[in-house]
Design a protein around this motif. Structure first.
Motif, mmCIF file in Angstrom:
data_model
loop_
_atom_site.group_PDB
_atom_site.id
_atom_site.type_symbol
_atom_site.label_atom_id
_atom_site.label_comp_id
_atom_site.label_asym_id
_atom_site.label_seq_id
_atom_site.Cartn_x
_atom_site.Cartn_y
_atom_site.Cartn_z
ATOM 1 N N LYS A 122 157.419 29.686 153.133
ATOM 2 C CA LYS A 122 156.159 30.407 152.940
ATOM 3 C C LYS A 122 155.795 30.479 151.462
ATOM 4 C CE LYS A 122 156.045 33.327 157.075
ATOM 5 N NZ LYS A 122 156.059 34.737 157.589
ATOM 6 N N SER A 123 156.795 30.696 150.609
ATOM 7 C CA SER A 123 156.546 30.753 149.162
ATOM 8 C C SER A 123 156.067 29.409 148.644
ATOM 9 C CB SER A 123 157.825 31.172 148.427
ATOM 10 O OG SER A 123 158.249 32.458 148.832
ATOM 11 N N TRP A 124 156.717 28.336 149.083
ATOM 12 C CA TRP A 124 156.313 26.992 148.659
ATOM 13 C C TRP A 124 154.923 26.656 149.170
ATOM 14 C CZ3 TRP A 124 155.716 22.349 151.566
ATOM 15 C CH2 TRP A 124 155.579 21.202 150.776
ATOM 16 N N LEU A 125 154.636 27.069 150.412
ATOM 17 C CA LEU A 125 153.329 26.786 151.003
ATOM 18 C C LEU A 125 152.211 27.485 150.219
ATOM 19 C CD1 LEU A 125 152.090 25.233 153.362
ATOM 20 C CD2 LEU A 125 152.288 27.306 154.746
ATOM 21 N N ARG A 126 152.490 28.683 149.725
ATOM 22 C CA ARG A 126 151.498 29.376 148.894
ATOM 23 C C ARG A 126 151.247 28.607 147.595
ATOM 24 N NH1 ARG A 126 154.053 34.132 150.803
ATOM 25 N NH2 ARG A 126 155.416 34.214 148.970
ATOM 26 N N CYS A 127 152.331 28.048 147.038
ATOM 27 C CA CYS A 127 152.170 27.235 145.820
ATOM 28 C C CYS A 127 151.280 26.027 146.081
ATOM 29 C CB CYS A 127 153.528 26.757 145.312
ATOM 30 S SG CYS A 127 154.593 28.048 144.645
ATOM 31 N N MET A 128 151.333 25.523 147.305
ATOM 32 C CA MET A 128 150.566 24.331 147.665
ATOM 33 C C MET A 128 149.253 24.684 148.354
ATOM 34 S SD MET A 128 152.389 22.145 146.308
ATOM 35 C CE MET A 128 154.044 22.018 145.640
ATOM 36 N N LEU A 129 148.789 25.904 148.117
ATOM 37 C CA LEU A 129 147.470 26.365 148.578
ATOM 38 C C LEU A 129 147.321 26.308 150.097
ATOM 39 C CD1 LEU A 129 145.273 24.653 145.820
ATOM 40 C CD2 LEU A 129 146.321 26.927 145.804
ATOM 41 N N GLY A 130 148.434 26.481 150.789
ATOM 42 C CA GLY A 130 148.399 26.564 152.243
ATOM 43 C C GLY A 130 148.299 25.242 152.974
ATOM 44 N N ASN A 131 148.397 24.131 152.254
ATOM 45 C CA ASN A 131 148.319 22.809 152.889
ATOM 46 C C ASN A 131 149.688 22.405 153.420
ATOM 47 O OD1 ASN A 131 145.539 22.346 152.250
ATOM 48 N ND2 ASN A 131 146.173 21.986 150.126
ATOM 49 N N VAL A 132 149.831 22.351 154.725
ATOM 50 C CA VAL A 132 151.134 22.037 155.326
ATOM 51 C C VAL A 132 151.399 20.536 155.253
ATOM 52 C CG1 VAL A 132 151.020 23.999 156.889
ATOM 53 C CG2 VAL A 132 150.170 21.787 157.648
ATOM 54 N N PRO A 133 152.653 20.131 155.134
ATOM 55 C CA PRO A 133 152.976 18.692 155.142
ATOM 56 C C PRO A 133 152.774 18.108 156.528
ATOM 57 C CG PRO A 133 154.986 19.994 155.171
ATOM 58 C CD PRO A 133 153.861 20.969 154.978
ATOM 59 N N LEU A 134 152.450 16.825 156.582
ATOM 60 C CA LEU A 134 152.283 16.165 157.876
ATOM 61 C C LEU A 134 153.637 15.861 158.514
ATOM 62 C CD1 LEU A 134 149.370 13.690 157.043
ATOM 63 C CD2 LEU A 134 149.260 16.054 157.861
ATOM 64 N N GLY A 135 154.631 15.557 157.674
ATOM 65 C CA GLY A 135 155.978 15.281 158.160
ATOM 66 C C GLY A 135 157.002 15.828 157.188
ATOM 67 N N ILE A 136 158.143 16.255 157.707
ATOM 68 C CA ILE A 136 159.204 16.773 156.844
ATOM 69 C C ILE A 136 160.542 16.230 157.324
ATOM 70 C CG2 ILE A 136 159.541 18.905 158.183
ATOM 71 C CD1 ILE A 136 159.983 20.317 155.429
ATOM 72 N N VAL A 137 161.387 15.852 156.376
ATOM 73 C CA VAL A 137 162.712 15.289 156.666
ATOM 74 C C VAL A 137 163.773 16.225 156.119
ATOM 75 C CG1 VAL A 137 164.227 13.288 156.406
ATOM 76 C CG2 VAL A 137 161.746 12.970 156.446
ATOM 77 N N THR A 138 164.729 16.615 156.962
ATOM 78 C CA THR A 138 165.791 17.536 156.563
ATOM 79 C C THR A 138 167.110 17.079 157.174
ATOM 80 O OG1 THR A 138 165.698 19.053 158.471
ATOM 81 C CG2 THR A 138 164.085 19.409 156.704
ATOM 82 N N ASP A 139 168.180 17.858 156.897
ATOM 83 C CA ASP A 139 169.431 17.621 157.606
ATOM 84 C C ASP A 139 169.387 18.374 158.935
ATOM 85 O OD1 ASP A 139 170.029 20.297 157.075
ATOM 86 O OD2 ASP A 139 171.261 19.823 155.330
ATOM 87 N N GLN A 140 170.526 18.523 159.597
ATOM 88 C CA GLN A 140 170.557 19.074 160.952
ATOM 89 C C GLN A 140 170.720 20.587 160.998
ATOM 90 O OE1 GLN A 140 173.574 15.760 161.719
ATOM 91 N NE2 GLN A 140 173.032 16.366 163.778
ATOM 92 N N CYS A 141 170.510 21.276 159.895
ATOM 93 C CA CYS A 141 170.695 22.723 159.838
ATOM 94 C C CYS A 141 169.817 23.438 160.869
ATOM 95 C CB CYS A 141 170.365 23.214 158.426
ATOM 96 S SG CYS A 141 170.404 24.999 158.244
ATOM 97 N N LYS A 142 170.449 24.234 161.729
ATOM 98 C CA LYS A 142 169.723 24.925 162.787
ATOM 99 C C LYS A 142 168.777 25.975 162.226
ATOM 100 C CE LYS A 142 170.392 27.425 167.142
ATOM 101 N NZ LYS A 142 171.404 27.985 168.101
ATOM 102 N N ALA A 143 169.226 26.703 161.205
ATOM 103 C CA ALA A 143 168.376 27.728 160.590
ATOM 104 C C ALA A 143 167.135 27.089 159.975
ATOM 105 C CB ALA A 143 169.155 28.497 159.534
ATOM 106 N N MET A 144 167.319 25.938 159.357
ATOM 107 C CA MET A 144 166.199 25.208 158.766
ATOM 108 C C MET A 144 165.215 24.781 159.848
ATOM 109 S SD MET A 144 166.620 22.006 156.139
ATOM 110 C CE MET A 144 168.036 22.763 155.326
ATOM 111 N N LYS A 145 165.746 24.286 160.950
ATOM 112 C CA LYS A 145 164.916 23.858 162.082
ATOM 113 C C LYS A 145 164.098 25.033 162.613
ATOM 114 C CE LYS A 145 165.530 22.209 166.867
ATOM 115 N NZ LYS A 145 165.415 23.512 167.563
ATOM 116 N N ASN A 146 164.722 26.196 162.774
ATOM 117 C CA ASN A 146 164.021 27.377 163.271
ATOM 118 C C ASN A 146 162.894 27.789 162.327
ATOM 119 O OD1 ASN A 146 165.797 27.467 165.426
ATOM 120 N ND2 ASN A 146 167.151 28.964 164.459
ATOM 121 N N ALA A 147 163.185 27.759 161.021
ATOM 122 C CA ALA A 147 162.193 28.163 160.028
ATOM 123 C C ALA A 147 161.004 27.206 160.001
ATOM 124 C CB ALA A 147 162.838 28.249 158.648
#
Length: 234
Positions: A68-93
Protein backbone atom coordinates in the motif's frame (compact mmCIF):
# COMPACT_ATOMS: atom_id res chain seq x y z
CA UNK A 1 11.09 2.47 7.76
CA UNK A 2 9.26 3.97 4.78
CA UNK A 3 9.43 2.97 1.14
CA UNK A 4 12.13 4.68 -0.91
CA UNK A 5 11.04 5.59 -4.45
CA UNK A 6 12.64 8.67 -5.98
CA UNK A 7 11.43 10.74 -8.93
CA UNK A 8 13.39 8.59 -11.39
CA UNK A 9 11.74 5.42 -10.09
CA UNK A 10 8.27 6.96 -10.28
CA UNK A 11 8.91 8.22 -13.81
CA UNK A 12 10.17 4.80 -14.92
CA UNK A 13 7.15 3.08 -13.39
CA UNK A 14 4.80 5.30 -15.36
CA UNK A 15 6.13 3.73 -18.55
CA UNK A 16 7.29 0.29 -17.39
CA UNK A 17 4.65 -1.07 -15.00
CA UNK A 18 3.78 -4.03 -17.21
CA UNK A 19 5.84 -6.40 -15.04
CA UNK A 20 7.31 -5.78 -11.58
CA UNK A 21 9.62 -8.15 -9.75
CA UNK A 22 9.41 -8.02 -5.95
CA UNK A 23 12.11 -9.73 -3.91
CA UNK A 24 13.12 -9.73 -0.24
CA UNK A 25 16.01 -12.19 -0.41
CA UNK A 26 19.00 -10.07 -1.42
CA UNK A 27 20.22 -8.51 1.80
CA UNK A 28 20.03 -9.48 5.43
CA UNK A 29 21.92 -8.04 8.37
CA UNK A 30 22.51 -8.35 12.09
CA UNK A 31 19.20 -6.59 12.78
CA UNK A 32 17.24 -9.33 10.95
CA UNK A 33 15.90 -6.91 8.37
CA UNK A 34 15.38 -7.74 4.71
CA UNK A 35 16.18 -5.40 1.86
CA UNK A 36 13.08 -5.58 -0.34
CA UNK A 37 13.18 -4.25 -3.90
CA UNK A 38 10.66 -3.52 -6.64
CA UNK A 39 12.31 -3.89 -10.05
CA UNK A 40 10.90 -3.34 -13.53
CA UNK A 41 12.16 -3.84 -17.07
CA UNK A 42 12.67 -0.90 -19.43
CA UNK A 43 12.39 -0.73 -23.22
CA UNK A 44 16.01 -1.93 -23.56
CA UNK A 45 15.31 -5.07 -21.53
CA UNK A 46 17.33 -3.67 -18.63
CA UNK A 47 16.39 -3.90 -14.95
CA UNK A 48 15.27 -0.61 -13.44
CA UNK A 49 14.69 0.05 -9.75
CA UNK A 50 11.12 1.05 -8.84
CA UNK A 51 11.47 1.27 -5.07
CA UNK A 52 13.06 -0.36 -2.04
CA UNK A 53 12.60 -0.69 1.71
CA UNK A 54 14.08 -2.32 4.80
CA UNK A 55 11.52 -4.82 6.03
CA UNK A 56 11.56 -6.23 9.56
CA UNK A 57 8.69 -8.70 9.14
CA UNK A 58 7.51 -11.07 6.44
CA UNK A 59 3.92 -11.63 7.52
CA UNK A 60 0.78 -10.68 5.61
CA UNK A 61 0.29 -7.48 7.62
CA UNK A 62 3.82 -6.28 6.83
CA UNK A 63 3.45 -6.96 3.13
CA UNK A 64 0.03 -5.28 2.97
CA UNK A 65 1.53 -2.17 4.60
CA UNK A 66 4.49 -2.27 2.21
CA UNK A 67 2.45 -2.74 -0.97
CA UNK A 68 0.00 0.00 0.00
CA UNK A 69 2.87 2.38 0.80
CA UNK A 70 4.59 1.64 -2.50
CA UNK A 71 1.30 2.00 -4.38
CA UNK A 72 0.84 5.48 -2.90
CA UNK A 73 4.32 6.39 -4.15
CA UNK A 74 3.22 5.27 -7.61
CA UNK A 75 0.05 7.39 -7.50
CA UNK A 76 -2.23 4.39 -7.16
CA UNK A 77 -1.27 2.78 -10.48
CA UNK A 78 -1.23 -0.99 -9.93
CA UNK A 79 1.23 -3.19 -11.86
CA UNK A 80 -0.18 -5.38 -14.60
CA UNK A 81 1.99 -8.33 -13.52
CA UNK A 82 4.14 -9.11 -10.50
CA UNK A 83 6.77 -11.82 -9.99
CA UNK A 84 7.65 -13.07 -6.50
CA UNK A 85 8.84 -16.17 -4.67
CA UNK A 86 6.42 -18.68 -3.13
CA UNK A 87 5.88 -16.83 0.16
CA UNK A 88 2.31 -17.43 1.32
CA UNK A 89 2.09 -14.15 3.23
CA UNK A 90 3.24 -12.30 0.12
CA UNK A 91 0.61 -14.10 -1.96
CA UNK A 92 -2.14 -13.15 0.51
CA UNK A 93 -1.05 -9.50 0.53
CA UNK A 94 -0.96 -9.30 -3.27
CA UNK A 95 -4.50 -10.66 -3.46
CA UNK A 96 -5.62 -7.94 -1.05
CA UNK A 97 -3.72 -4.95 -2.46
CA UNK A 98 -3.34 -5.90 -6.15
CA UNK A 99 -6.45 -8.02 -6.86
CA UNK A 100 -6.35 -7.35 -10.63
CA UNK A 101 -2.61 -7.98 -11.04
CA UNK A 102 -1.37 -11.22 -12.61
CA UNK A 103 0.80 -12.90 -9.97
CA UNK A 104 3.57 -15.23 -11.08
CA UNK A 105 6.01 -17.25 -8.97
CA UNK A 106 9.66 -17.04 -9.92
CA UNK A 107 10.62 -20.25 -11.71
CA UNK A 108 14.29 -19.64 -10.88
CA UNK A 109 13.52 -19.90 -7.16
CA UNK A 110 11.37 -22.99 -7.66
CA UNK A 111 13.97 -24.91 -9.64
CA UNK A 112 16.67 -23.90 -7.18
CA UNK A 113 14.76 -25.73 -4.44
CA UNK A 114 15.17 -29.06 -6.24
CA UNK A 115 18.19 -30.09 -4.18
CA UNK A 116 16.46 -29.33 -0.89
CA UNK A 117 13.09 -30.88 -1.72
CA UNK A 118 13.90 -34.04 -3.71
CA UNK A 119 17.57 -34.77 -3.08
CA UNK A 120 16.68 -37.49 -0.57
CA UNK A 121 15.53 -39.80 -3.35
CA UNK A 122 18.04 -42.32 -4.71
CA UNK A 123 17.07 -41.44 -8.28
CA UNK A 124 17.36 -37.71 -7.69
CA UNK A 125 19.17 -36.96 -10.96
CA UNK A 126 16.56 -38.79 -13.02
CA UNK A 127 13.74 -37.05 -11.14
CA UNK A 128 15.39 -33.68 -11.67
CA UNK A 129 15.71 -34.35 -15.39
CA UNK A 130 12.06 -35.47 -15.65
CA UNK A 131 10.91 -32.39 -13.75
CA UNK A 132 12.82 -30.06 -16.06
CA UNK A 133 11.45 -31.89 -19.07
CA UNK A 134 7.87 -31.40 -17.85
CA UNK A 135 8.46 -27.73 -17.06
CA UNK A 136 10.49 -26.59 -20.06
CA UNK A 137 9.68 -29.03 -22.88
CA UNK A 138 5.87 -28.82 -22.97
CA UNK A 139 3.85 -26.32 -24.97
CA UNK A 140 0.27 -27.23 -24.05
CA UNK A 141 -1.58 -27.62 -20.77
CA UNK A 142 -2.37 -31.25 -21.60
CA UNK A 143 1.27 -32.08 -22.36
CA UNK A 144 2.43 -30.51 -19.10
CA UNK A 145 -0.10 -32.44 -17.04
CA UNK A 146 0.65 -35.71 -18.85
CA UNK A 147 4.43 -35.43 -18.38
CA UNK A 148 4.03 -34.33 -14.75
CA UNK A 149 1.74 -37.21 -13.82
CA UNK A 150 3.98 -39.62 -15.71
CA UNK A 151 7.15 -38.85 -13.73
CA UNK A 152 5.23 -38.66 -10.45
CA UNK A 153 3.91 -42.20 -11.05
CA UNK A 154 7.21 -43.52 -12.41
CA UNK A 155 9.21 -42.46 -9.36
CA UNK A 156 6.36 -42.96 -6.85
CA UNK A 157 6.33 -39.33 -5.68
CA UNK A 158 2.63 -39.14 -4.82
CA UNK A 159 3.42 -38.36 -1.15
CA UNK A 160 5.85 -35.51 -1.82
CA UNK A 161 4.03 -32.47 -0.44
CA UNK A 162 6.29 -29.98 -2.23
CA UNK A 163 5.62 -31.45 -5.67
CA UNK A 164 1.91 -31.79 -4.90
CA UNK A 165 1.76 -28.14 -3.88
CA UNK A 166 3.60 -27.07 -7.03
CA UNK A 167 1.18 -28.98 -9.23
CA UNK A 168 -1.86 -27.49 -7.50
CA UNK A 169 -0.47 -23.98 -8.10
CA UNK A 170 0.92 -24.66 -11.59
CA UNK A 171 -1.00 -21.70 -13.02
CA UNK A 172 1.40 -19.44 -11.07
CA UNK A 173 4.70 -20.71 -12.44
CA UNK A 174 4.41 -23.08 -15.43
CA UNK A 175 5.69 -21.33 -18.59
CA UNK A 176 3.12 -23.17 -20.70
CA UNK A 177 0.23 -21.74 -18.68
CA UNK A 178 1.64 -18.21 -18.45
CA UNK A 179 2.40 -17.53 -22.10
CA UNK A 180 -0.91 -15.72 -22.57
CA UNK A 181 0.42 -12.88 -20.36
CA UNK A 182 3.26 -10.47 -21.05
CA UNK A 183 6.23 -10.99 -18.69
CA UNK A 184 9.05 -9.08 -20.43
CA UNK A 185 11.22 -12.21 -20.12
CA UNK A 186 11.61 -11.43 -16.43
CA UNK A 187 13.71 -13.81 -14.36
CA UNK A 188 14.41 -12.95 -10.73
CA UNK A 189 18.02 -12.77 -9.60
CA UNK A 190 19.06 -11.89 -13.16
CA UNK A 191 20.81 -8.59 -13.86
CA UNK A 192 19.77 -7.07 -10.51
CA UNK A 193 23.02 -7.07 -8.52
CA UNK A 194 24.35 -3.93 -10.15
CA UNK A 195 21.23 -2.07 -9.04
CA UNK A 196 21.52 -3.28 -5.46
CA UNK A 197 25.20 -2.44 -5.16
CA UNK A 198 24.45 1.14 -6.18
CA UNK A 199 21.43 1.53 -3.95
CA UNK A 200 22.15 -0.35 -0.74
CA UNK A 201 24.49 2.14 0.96
CA UNK A 202 22.65 5.16 -0.38
CA UNK A 203 19.44 3.78 1.07
CA UNK A 204 20.86 2.84 4.46
CA UNK A 205 22.59 6.20 4.93
CA UNK A 206 19.44 8.10 3.96
CA UNK A 207 17.26 6.10 6.35
CA UNK A 208 19.80 6.46 9.16
CA UNK A 209 19.89 10.23 8.80
CA UNK A 210 16.12 10.37 8.88
CA UNK A 211 15.92 8.24 12.01
CA UNK A 212 18.59 10.22 13.82
CA UNK A 213 17.00 13.55 12.90
CA UNK A 214 13.79 12.27 14.47
CA UNK A 215 15.71 11.24 17.61
CA UNK A 216 14.39 7.70 17.36
CA UNK A 217 17.60 5.74 16.99
CA UNK A 218 20.42 7.79 18.48
CA UNK A 219 22.52 4.71 19.16
CA UNK A 220 22.66 3.60 15.53
CA UNK A 221 25.42 5.91 14.25
CA UNK A 222 28.32 4.30 16.17
CA UNK A 223 27.41 0.97 14.59
CA UNK A 224 26.78 2.28 11.09
CA UNK A 225 30.09 1.11 9.66
CA UNK A 226 29.63 -2.38 11.05
CA UNK A 227 26.02 -2.32 9.88
CA UNK A 228 27.10 -1.58 6.29
CA UNK A 229 29.78 -4.26 6.34
CA UNK A 230 27.21 -6.89 7.27
CA UNK A 231 24.97 -6.05 4.34
CA UNK A 232 26.09 -8.70 1.88
CA UNK A 233 24.39 -9.78 -1.30
CA UNK A 234 23.18 -13.33 -1.19
Amino acid sequence: MGVEADARSRAAYEYFRDVVTFDTTYLTNEYDMHFAVFVGVNHHGQSTLLGCVLLSGEDTYSFVWLFKSWLRCMLGNVPLGIVTDQCKAMKNAIELVFPTTNHRWCLWHIMKKNLEKISQYSEYKKIKFALKEAVYDTITKEALEEKWCSFIDKFELQQNDWLNGLYNERHRWAPTLLRKYFWAEVEQKKNLKHILIRWKLQFIVGQTRQLISNSKVTTLMPNLRKFKQNLDLK
